[in-house]
Design a protein around this motif. Structure first.
Motif, PDB file in Angstrom:
ATOM      1  N   VAL A  40       0.878  -1.164   0.000  1.00 44.12           N
ATOM      2  CA  VAL A  40       0.000   0.000   0.000  1.00 44.12           C
ATOM      3  C   VAL A  40       0.913   1.211   0.000  1.00 44.12           C
ATOM      4  CG1 VAL A  40      -1.796   1.262   1.229  1.00 44.12           C
ATOM      5  CG2 VAL A  40      -1.781  -1.242   1.259  1.00 44.12           C
ATOM      6  N   ALA A  41       1.009   1.861  -1.134  1.00 43.02           N
ATOM      7  CA  ALA A  41       1.930   2.985  -1.261  1.00 43.02           C
ATOM      8  C   ALA A  41       1.453   4.157  -0.433  1.00 43.02           C
ATOM      9  CB  ALA A  41       2.059   3.395  -2.725  1.00 43.02           C
ATOM     10  N   GLY A  42       2.405   4.969   0.001  1.00 43.12           N
ATOM     11  CA  GLY A  42       2.057   6.188   0.708  1.00 43.12           C
ATOM     12  C   GLY A  42       1.337   7.151  -0.217  1.00 43.12           C
ATOM     13  N   ASP A  43       0.769   8.156   0.349  1.00 39.83           N
ATOM     14  CA  ASP A  43      -0.035   9.084  -0.432  1.00 39.83           C
ATOM     15  C   ASP A  43       0.769  10.242  -1.000  1.00 39.83           C
ATOM     16  OD1 ASP A  43       0.482  10.421   1.905  1.00 39.83           O
ATOM     17  OD2 ASP A  43      -1.579  10.392   2.611  1.00 39.83           O
ATOM     18  N   GLY A  44       2.081  10.252  -0.803  1.00 40.10           N
ATOM     19  CA  GLY A  44       2.920  11.293  -1.370  1.00 40.10           C
ATOM     20  C   GLY A  44       2.951  12.587  -0.574  1.00 40.10           C
ATOM     21  N   VAL A  45       2.337  12.601   0.584  1.00 40.40           N
ATOM     22  CA  VAL A  45       2.294  13.817   1.391  1.00 40.40           C
ATOM     23  C   VAL A  45       3.636  14.033   2.069  1.00 40.40           C
ATOM     24  CG1 VAL A  45       1.249  14.893   3.431  1.00 40.40           C
ATOM     25  CG2 VAL A  45      -0.188  13.696   1.778  1.00 40.40           C
ATOM     26  N   THR A  46       4.125  15.269   1.997  1.00 36.04           N
ATOM     27  CA  THR A  46       5.345  15.641   2.712  1.00 36.04           C
ATOM     28  C   THR A  46       4.969  16.640   3.796  1.00 36.04           C
ATOM     29  OG1 THR A  46       5.842  17.454   1.197  1.00 36.04           O
ATOM     30  CG2 THR A  46       6.776  15.308   0.668  1.00 36.04           C
ATOM     31  N   THR A  47       5.637  16.529   4.926  1.00 41.34           N
ATOM     32  CA  THR A  47       5.360  17.407   6.055  1.00 41.34           C
ATOM     33  C   THR A  47       6.675  17.838   6.674  1.00 41.34           C
ATOM     34  OG1 THR A  47       3.368  16.103   6.531  1.00 41.34           O
ATOM     35  CG2 THR A  47       4.147  17.569   8.270  1.00 41.34           C
ATOM     36  N   GLU A  48       6.789  19.117   6.992  1.00 43.52           N
ATOM     37  CA  GLU A  48       7.919  19.618   7.758  1.00 43.52           C
ATOM     38  C   GLU A  48       7.363  20.251   9.029  1.00 43.52           C
ATOM     39  OE1 GLU A  48      10.064  21.269   3.946  1.00 43.52           O
ATOM     40  OE2 GLU A  48      11.487  21.054   5.607  1.00 43.52           O
ATOM     41  N   ILE A  49       8.042  20.026  10.134  1.00 44.00           N
ATOM     42  CA  ILE A  49       7.552  20.468  11.438  1.00 44.00           C
ATOM     43  C   ILE A  49       8.497  21.526  11.994  1.00 44.00           C
ATOM     44  CG2 ILE A  49       6.919  19.709  13.762  1.00 44.00           C
ATOM     45  CD1 ILE A  49       6.619  16.843  12.459  1.00 44.00           C
ATOM     46  N   ASP A  50       7.944  22.663  12.353  1.00 41.95           N
ATOM     47  CA  ASP A  50       8.721  23.746  12.946  1.00 41.95           C
ATOM     48  C   ASP A  50       9.392  23.249  14.224  1.00 41.95           C
ATOM     49  OD1 ASP A  50       8.684  26.334  14.916  1.00 41.95           O
ATOM     50  OD2 ASP A  50       9.031  26.877  12.817  1.00 41.95           O
ATOM     51  N   PRO A  51      10.638  23.655  14.499  1.00 38.07           N
ATOM     52  CA  PRO A  51      11.321  23.174  15.713  1.00 38.07           C
ATOM     53  C   PRO A  51      10.508  23.351  16.993  1.00 38.07           C
ATOM     54  CG  PRO A  51      12.889  24.302  14.308  1.00 38.07           C
ATOM     55  CD  PRO A  51      11.533  24.496  13.674  1.00 38.07           C
ATOM     56  N   ALA A  52       9.762  24.439  17.103  1.00 34.22           N
ATOM     57  CA  ALA A  52       8.983  24.682  18.322  1.00 34.22           C
ATOM     58  C   ALA A  52       7.818  23.710  18.475  1.00 34.22           C
ATOM     59  CB  ALA A  52       8.456  26.113  18.316  1.00 34.22           C
ATOM     60  N   ASP A  53       7.418  23.064  17.372  1.00 38.55           N
ATOM     61  CA  ASP A  53       6.260  22.176  17.397  1.00 38.55           C
ATOM     62  C   ASP A  53       6.620  20.695  17.386  1.00 38.55           C
ATOM     63  OD1 ASP A  53       4.545  24.382  17.367  1.00 38.55           O
ATOM     64  OD2 ASP A  53       4.615  24.479  15.167  1.00 38.55           O
ATOM     65  N   ARG A  54       7.893  20.385  17.411  1.00 40.77           N
ATOM     66  CA  ARG A  54       8.299  18.974  17.363  1.00 40.77           C
ATOM     67  C   ARG A  54       8.057  18.291  18.690  1.00 40.77           C
ATOM     68  NH1 ARG A  54      13.844  20.441  14.126  1.00 40.77           N
ATOM     69  NH2 ARG A  54      12.744  21.209  12.270  1.00 40.77           N
ATOM     70  N   GLY A  55       7.720  17.015  18.606  1.00 40.09           N
ATOM     71  CA  GLY A  55       7.437  16.231  19.802  1.00 40.09           C
ATOM     72  C   GLY A  55       8.701  15.694  20.445  1.00 40.09           C
ATOM     73  N   ASP A  56       8.512  14.658  21.236  1.00 38.36           N
ATOM     74  CA  ASP A  56       9.624  14.018  21.928  1.00 38.36           C
ATOM     75  C   ASP A  56      10.541  13.297  20.946  1.00 38.36           C
ATOM     76  OD1 ASP A  56       8.581  14.846  24.365  1.00 38.36           O
ATOM     77  OD2 ASP A  56       7.412  13.003  24.626  1.00 38.36           O
ATOM     78  N   ALA A  57      11.743  13.053  21.401  1.00 38.26           N
ATOM     79  CA  ALA A  57      12.717  12.329  20.586  1.00 38.26           C
ATOM     80  C   ALA A  57      12.248  10.902  20.331  1.00 38.26           C
ATOM     81  CB  ALA A  57      14.072  12.307  21.281  1.00 38.26           C
ATOM     82  N   VAL A  58      12.510  10.429  19.129  1.00 36.75           N
ATOM     83  CA  VAL A  58      12.269   9.031  18.784  1.00 36.75           C
ATOM     84  C   VAL A  58      13.409   8.223  19.374  1.00 36.75           C
ATOM     85  CG1 VAL A  58      12.140   7.384  16.883  1.00 36.75           C
ATOM     86  CG2 VAL A  58      11.067   9.641  16.648  1.00 36.75           C
ATOM     87  N   ASP A  59      13.078   7.135  20.009  1.00 36.50           N
ATOM     88  CA  ASP A  59      14.124   6.336  20.651  1.00 36.50           C
ATOM     89  C   ASP A  59      13.809   4.860  20.520  1.00 36.50           C
ATOM     90  OD1 ASP A  59      16.498   5.947  21.993  1.00 36.50           O
ATOM     91  OD2 ASP A  59      15.601   6.146  23.975  1.00 36.50           O
ATOM     92  N   PHE A  60      14.747   4.104  20.018  1.00 36.79           N
ATOM     93  CA  PHE A  60      14.635   2.648  20.003  1.00 36.79           C
ATOM     94  C   PHE A  60      16.018   2.056  19.828  1.00 36.79           C
ATOM     95  CE2 PHE A  60      13.761   3.873  15.545  1.00 36.79           C
ATOM     96  CZ  PHE A  60      14.706   3.132  14.867  1.00 36.79           C
ATOM     97  N   THR A  61      16.125   0.799  20.165  1.00 37.43           N
ATOM     98  CA  THR A  61      17.351   0.046  19.926  1.00 37.43           C
ATOM     99  C   THR A  61      16.997  -1.157  19.068  1.00 37.43           C
ATOM    100  OG1 THR A  61      17.063  -1.257  21.937  1.00 37.43           O
ATOM    101  CG2 THR A  61      18.399   0.741  22.113  1.00 37.43           C
TER     102      THR A  61
END
Length: 193
Positions: A40-61
């Protein structure tokens, strides 16, 4: 009076045609590709998030196919590009040379990591060798990483690409095949912050 056998025959034929239509509709649009296997291909949407609006850091091992242990927390200080893929996904194969070129051009300025959501080690390694992918990929067959990326990546949109800032927060995303010029612009903006 209608023939009951004729009606059943018509019903079975109609159901067969409906099933065939549904199967073809579930596949990608490139019906000539031997690699199209129902992604199921993505819909081609691109998004950029302003630094002030970014959430928590992504973290995994995770452990890469080459045996390297990877912890995203260790990669803080540089942008990270995460690409969700699997080998028989036609758009994943199409974007692989562009991702390889991006990895080569940006070199030590960024980290790149593939997240394989479907393949066993043999298939994934063959893909990496075939396309000479210079960055590691990790398996996510149990969707543990995708769970941690919920809200950022649609679980059924493959490929998808995330750009994390130097703090590990999602700064940009592409749902679907990554246009190299758009992805480069996203990386450049994060590098310039």
């Amino acid at each position: 009076m209608t023939n009951p056998h004729l009606s059943r025959r018509h019903l079975v034929g109609a159901l067969g045609a409906l099933t065939t239509t549904a199967v073809f509709a579930a596949c990608g649009t490139d019906t000539n590709s031997r690699y199209d296997t129902g992604f199921v291909a993505g819909d081609g949407v691109t998004t950029e998030i302003d630094p002030a609006d970014r959430g928590d850091a992504v973290d995994f091992t995770a452990t890469a196919y080459d045996g390297t242990d990877i912890a995203l927390a260790d990669w803080r200080g540089k942008p990270v590009v995460l690409n969700v893929w699997y080998a028989s996904c036609a758009p994943c194969r199409k974007e692989a040379p562009d991702l390889k070129a991006i990895a080569g051009d940006y070199g030590e300025k960024i980290h790149m990591l593939g997240i394989n959501v479907r393949d066993g080690a043999g298939t994934a390694k063959a893909f990496e060798e075939n396309f000479a992918i210079p960055y590691p990929s990790v398996p996510d067959l149990d969707a543990q990483i995708m769970y941690k990326l919920r809200g950022q990546v649609s679980p059924n949109a493959v490929p998808s690409t995330l750009v994390l800032d130097d703090e590990g927060r999602v700064a940009a995303r592409i749902s679907g095949i990554a246009d190299p010029s758009i992805l480069r612009a996203m990386i450049d903006r994060v590098l310039s912050e």
